[in-house]
Write a protein that holds these residues in place. Structure first.
Motif, PDB file in Angstrom:
ATOM      1  N   LEU A 128      35.902  57.111  34.778  1.00 61.98           N
ATOM      2  CA  LEU A 128      36.828  57.578  35.687  1.00 61.98           C
ATOM      3  C   LEU A 128      36.209  57.603  37.210  1.00 61.98           C
ATOM      4  O   LEU A 128      36.737  57.143  38.290  1.00 61.98           O
ATOM      5  CB  LEU A 128      37.508  58.856  35.411  1.00 61.98           C
ATOM      6  N   TYR A 129      34.917  58.138  37.281  1.00 61.29           N
ATOM      7  CA  TYR A 129      34.296  58.486  38.655  1.00 61.29           C
ATOM      8  C   TYR A 129      34.046  57.074  39.127  1.00 61.29           C
ATOM      9  O   TYR A 129      34.284  56.815  40.375  1.00 61.29           O
ATOM     10  CB  TYR A 129      32.928  59.236  38.258  1.00 61.29           C
ATOM     11  N   ASP A 130      33.317  56.112  38.330  1.00 57.57           N
ATOM     12  CA  ASP A 130      33.058  54.771  38.867  1.00 57.57           C
ATOM     13  C   ASP A 130      34.276  54.032  39.329  1.00 57.57           C
ATOM     14  O   ASP A 130      34.310  53.533  40.374  1.00 57.57           O
ATOM     15  CB  ASP A 130      32.135  54.052  37.979  1.00 57.57           C
ATOM     16  N   ALA A 131      35.622  54.305  38.663  1.00 61.12           N
ATOM     17  CA  ALA A 131      36.774  53.548  39.006  1.00 61.12           C
ATOM     18  C   ALA A 131      37.239  54.110  40.427  1.00 61.12           C
ATOM     19  O   ALA A 131      37.476  53.050  41.381  1.00 61.12           O
ATOM     20  CB  ALA A 131      37.829  53.642  38.031  1.00 61.12           C
ATOM     21  N   VAL A 132      37.214  55.396  40.483  1.00 57.96           N
ATOM     22  CA  VAL A 132      37.656  55.990  41.821  1.00 57.96           C
ATOM     23  C   VAL A 132      36.554  55.541  42.888  1.00 57.96           C
ATOM     24  O   VAL A 132      37.024  55.220  43.935  1.00 57.96           O
ATOM     25  CB  VAL A 132      37.626  57.366  41.666  1.00 57.96           C
ATOM     26  N   LYS A 133      35.335  55.523  42.599  1.00 60.10           N
ATOM     27  CA  LYS A 133      34.175  55.244  43.675  1.00 60.10           C
ATOM     28  C   LYS A 133      34.643  53.644  44.235  1.00 60.10           C
ATOM     29  O   LYS A 133      34.773  53.241  45.328  1.00 60.10           O
ATOM     30  CB  LYS A 133      32.941  55.329  43.117  1.00 60.10           C
ATOM     31  N   ALA A 134      34.865  52.663  43.261  1.00 58.19           N
ATOM     32  CA  ALA A 134      34.932  51.249  43.390  1.00 58.19           C
ATOM     33  C   ALA A 134      36.341  51.373  44.129  1.00 58.19           C
ATOM     34  O   ALA A 134      36.472  50.541  45.186  1.00 58.19           O
ATOM     35  CB  ALA A 134      35.009  50.538  42.073  1.00 58.19           C
ATOM     36  N   ALA A 135      37.389  51.923  43.854  1.00 59.06           N
ATOM     37  CA  ALA A 135      38.522  51.663  44.615  1.00 59.06           C
ATOM     38  C   ALA A 135      38.481  52.226  45.765  1.00 59.06           C
ATOM     39  O   ALA A 135      39.043  51.649  46.847  1.00 59.06           O
ATOM     40  CB  ALA A 135      39.774  52.369  43.845  1.00 59.06           C
ATOM     41  N   THR A 136      37.878  53.259  46.029  1.00 59.58           N
ATOM     42  CA  THR A 136      37.692  53.886  47.473  1.00 59.58           C
ATOM     43  C   THR A 136      36.753  52.921  48.280  1.00 59.58           C
ATOM     44  O   THR A 136      37.162  52.606  49.547  1.00 59.58           O
ATOM     45  CB  THR A 136      36.933  55.133  47.267  1.00 59.58           C
ATOM     46  N   ARG A 137      35.859  52.333  47.660  1.00 56.69           N
ATOM     47  CA  ARG A 137      34.659  51.244  48.429  1.00 56.69           C
ATOM     48  C   ARG A 137      35.851  50.169  48.661  1.00 56.69           C
ATOM     49  O   ARG A 137      35.726  49.553  49.938  1.00 56.69           O
ATOM     50  CB  ARG A 137      33.543  50.956  47.725  1.00 56.69           C
ATOM     51  N   GLU A 138      36.740  49.651  47.873  1.00 56.21           N
ATOM     52  CA  GLU A 138      37.659  48.456  48.253  1.00 56.21           C
ATOM     53  C   GLU A 138      38.342  48.734  49.427  1.00 56.21           C
ATOM     54  O   GLU A 138      38.521  47.852  50.249  1.00 56.21           O
ATOM     55  CB  GLU A 138      38.185  48.031  46.948  1.00 56.21           C
ATOM     56  N   ARG A 139      39.042  50.025  49.398  1.00 56.41           N
ATOM     57  CA  ARG A 139      39.873  50.456  50.425  1.00 56.41           C
ATOM     58  C   ARG A 139      39.297  50.496  51.688  1.00 56.41           C
ATOM     59  O   ARG A 139      39.837  50.003  52.645  1.00 56.41           O
ATOM     60  CB  ARG A 139      40.867  51.750  49.927  1.00 56.41           C
ATOM     61  N   GLU A 140      38.130  51.087  51.659  1.00 51.35           N
ATOM     62  CA  GLU A 140      37.487  51.183  53.085  1.00 51.35           C
ATOM     63  C   GLU A 140      36.942  49.802  53.404  1.00 51.35           C
ATOM     64  O   GLU A 140      37.123  49.552  54.661  1.00 51.35           O
ATOM     65  CB  GLU A 140      36.030  52.152  52.559  1.00 51.35           C
ATOM     66  N   GLU A 141      36.565  48.991  52.676  1.00 51.04           N
ATOM     67  CA  GLU A 141      36.377  47.522  52.927  1.00 51.04           C
ATOM     68  C   GLU A 141      37.562  46.717  53.602  1.00 51.04           C
ATOM     69  O   GLU A 141      37.575  46.094  54.426  1.00 51.04           O
ATOM     70  CB  GLU A 141      35.703  46.818  51.774  1.00 51.04           C
ATOM     71  N   ARG A 142      38.633  47.115  52.853  1.00 53.91           N
ATOM     72  CA  ARG A 142      39.907  46.417  53.247  1.00 53.91           C
ATOM     73  C   ARG A 142      40.515  47.014  54.613  1.00 53.91           C
ATOM     74  O   ARG A 142      40.803  46.075  55.400  1.00 53.91           O
ATOM     75  CB  ARG A 142      40.947  46.697  52.100  1.00 53.91           C
ATOM     76  N   GLU A 143      39.981  48.347  55.083  1.00 56.33           N
ATOM     77  CA  GLU A 143      40.585  48.584  56.173  1.00 56.33           C
ATOM     78  C   GLU A 143      39.680  48.341  57.287  1.00 56.33           C
ATOM     79  O   GLU A 143      40.048  48.126  58.278  1.00 56.33           O
ATOM     80  CB  GLU A 143      40.507  50.422  55.877  1.00 56.33           C
ATOM     81  N   GLU A 144      38.357  48.245  56.792  1.00 63.70           N
ATOM     82  CA  GLU A 144      37.370  47.711  57.873  1.00 63.70           C
ATOM     83  C   GLU A 144      37.479  46.323  58.374  1.00 63.70           C
ATOM     84  O   GLU A 144      37.644  46.006  59.537  1.00 63.70           O
ATOM     85  CB  GLU A 144      35.981  47.789  57.513  1.00 63.70           C
ATOM     86  N   ALA A 145      37.759  45.612  57.318  1.00 62.81           N
ATOM     87  CA  ALA A 145      38.384  43.915  57.425  1.00 62.81           C
ATOM     88  C   ALA A 145      39.776  44.067  58.272  1.00 62.81           C
ATOM     89  O   ALA A 145      39.878  43.198  59.369  1.00 62.81           O
ATOM     90  CB  ALA A 145      38.742  43.105  56.246  1.00 62.81           C
ATOM     91  N   GLU A 146      40.773  45.034  58.016  1.00 65.25           N
ATOM     92  CA  GLU A 146      42.021  45.179  58.922  1.00 65.25           C
ATOM     93  C   GLU A 146      41.493  45.581  60.381  1.00 65.25           C
ATOM     94  O   GLU A 146      42.201  44.911  61.439  1.00 65.25           O
ATOM     95  CB  GLU A 146      42.988  46.074  58.117  1.00 65.25           C
TER      96      GLU A 146
END
Length: 133
Positions: free
Chosen positions: A52-70
């Motif tokens: 669960l911890y790793d899934a949330v961390k990965a989702a957060t990282r993906e969201r941050e990368e997506r926001e940075e790309a945007e």
């Protein structure tokens, strides 16, 4: 479902039953079996929390990368918009200069003030326009 916070941590000391090294102690068979069951339950819980911890961390990282790309895409779009605006402004200035030169050429360079009095003659020197009285 309830939301809670978990933290990744190092636990020290962490005791475990081993067969090749460590300190020898006296324990009953029941104690050893209880410890082994507790350790297995603890390991299972740790795996669940880690997933669960790793899934949330990965989702957060993906969201941050997506926001940075945007943000980067928005910055590029703004740069392109500003460049297009500068190009249009320069084109408008060039059209105004051409129109002014055409008016000057049509009057053989003679210019008049607002009251219709002759002011002088405008000449293009190649380095800019000059007014000769």
């Amino acid at each position: 479902m309830t939301t809670i916070k978990i933290h990744e941590d190092e636990r020290f000391p962490d005791y475990s039953v081993v067969s090749t090294f460590g300190v020898e102690i006296e324990a009953t068979v029941e104690q050893i079996e209880r410890w082994q069951r507790a350790r297995a339950a603890y390991d299972d819980a740790q795996r669940e929390m880690a997933e669960l911890y790793d899934a949330v961390k990965a989702a957060t990282r993906e969201r941050e990368e997506r926001e940075e790309a945007e943000r980067a895409a928005a910055a590029r779009a703004e740069q392109q918009r500003a460049a297009e605006e500068r190009r249009r402004a320069e084109q408008e200035r060039a059209e105004q200069r051409d129109a002014m030169r055409q008016r000057i050429a049509a009057s053989d360079g003679v210019v008049y003030d607002a009251q219709g009095n002759r002011v002088g003659t405008v000449r293009d020197t190649g380095r800019g326009m000059t007014l000769e009285p």
